[in-house]
Scaffold this motif. Sequence first.
Motif, PDB file in Angstrom:
ATOM      1  N   ARG A   3      19.729 -31.440 -36.958  1.00 34.26           N
ATOM      2  CA  ARG A   3      18.686 -30.736 -36.217  1.00 34.26           C
ATOM      3  C   ARG A   3      18.682 -29.297 -36.686  1.00 34.26           C
ATOM      4  O   ARG A   3      19.716 -28.659 -36.746  1.00 34.26           O
ATOM      5  N   CYS A   4      17.514 -28.799 -37.024  1.00 37.22           N
ATOM      6  CA  CYS A   4      17.372 -27.439 -37.537  1.00 37.22           C
ATOM      7  C   CYS A   4      16.440 -26.651 -36.639  1.00 37.22           C
ATOM      8  O   CYS A   4      15.507 -27.200 -36.069  1.00 37.22           O
ATOM      9  N   LEU A   5      16.708 -25.379 -36.522  1.00 37.54           N
ATOM     10  CA  LEU A   5      15.795 -24.492 -35.825  1.00 37.54           C
ATOM     11  C   LEU A   5      14.713 -24.043 -36.782  1.00 37.54           C
ATOM     12  O   LEU A   5      14.992 -23.746 -37.935  1.00 37.54           O
ATOM     13  N   ASN A  30      10.301 -21.139 -31.898  1.00 37.61           N
ATOM     14  CA  ASN A  30      11.479 -21.796 -32.448  1.00 37.61           C
ATOM     15  C   ASN A  30      11.431 -23.245 -32.008  1.00 37.61           C
ATOM     16  O   ASN A  30      11.133 -23.540 -30.855  1.00 37.61           O
ATOM     17  N   SER A  31      11.724 -24.139 -32.917  1.00 35.10           N
ATOM     18  CA  SER A  31      11.650 -25.555 -32.602  1.00 35.10           C
ATOM     19  C   SER A  31      12.679 -26.307 -33.417  1.00 35.10           C
ATOM     20  O   SER A  31      13.144 -25.828 -34.447  1.00 35.10           O
ATOM     21  N   LYS A  32      13.000 -27.499 -32.969  1.00 31.13           N
ATOM     22  CA  LYS A  32      13.867 -28.386 -33.722  1.00 31.13           C
ATOM     23  C   LYS A  32      12.997 -29.422 -34.428  1.00 31.13           C
ATOM     24  O   LYS A  32      11.892 -29.728 -33.982  1.00 31.13           O
ATOM     25  N   GLU A  33      13.501 -29.942 -35.529  1.00 32.63           N
ATOM     26  CA  GLU A  33      12.760 -30.962 -36.255  1.00 32.63           C
ATOM     27  C   GLU A  33      12.414 -32.121 -35.322  1.00 32.63           C
ATOM     28  O   GLU A  33      13.164 -32.434 -34.405  1.00 32.63           O
ATOM     29  N   GLU A  35      10.160 -32.208 -33.075  1.00 35.06           N
ATOM     30  CA  GLU A  35       9.490 -31.765 -31.861  1.00 35.06           C
ATOM     31  C   GLU A  35       8.015 -31.462 -32.154  1.00 35.06           C
ATOM     32  O   GLU A  35       7.568 -31.508 -33.294  1.00 35.06           O
TER      33      GLU A  35
END
Length: 117
Positions: A3-5, A30-33, A35
Motif C-alpha cells: 500500500r502506497c500513499l 493523499n490516498s492509498k492504491e 482507493e
Amino acid sequence: MDRCLILILIVGTGLVTGDNIEPDKGTEKNSKETETVKLSCSYSTSGEYVYLWYRQYPNKEPQYLLYKGARSRSAYKHTSDDRFQSTTSHTSTELTITDVRLSDSALYYCALRVGAQ
C-alpha cells in the motif's frame, strides 16, 4: 499487496476572460492504491461550457484526461481512461479517479473550454 500513499494536487485554470474557475479547499489529497479519490473545482460563468481535466507529471507537458459538458452541453463527454469520470453541476465540476495507482500521483488541472466539443 503493498500500500502506497499517493499525493494528488489540483489547480484551476480559467480560459475565458470574465470566467472564474478554482479548486475547492483541501486540494492536496493523499490516498492509498485501489482507493477512490475525488477532486473538485467551483466556477462562475455565464456561458455553456465544456470542462476539461488534465494531469501533469514533473518536468512533463500536461496530459489530457477527459472533458465533460455542463449545463446545456451535459451530453458532451469523453475520457481517455474509464477510471477517470467527471460530474458537473451549474457551479462545479468533480473528477473521480477509481482504483487509484501510484502512477496517478501528479498535478491535476481543471479548465473551461469554449464550445461544444
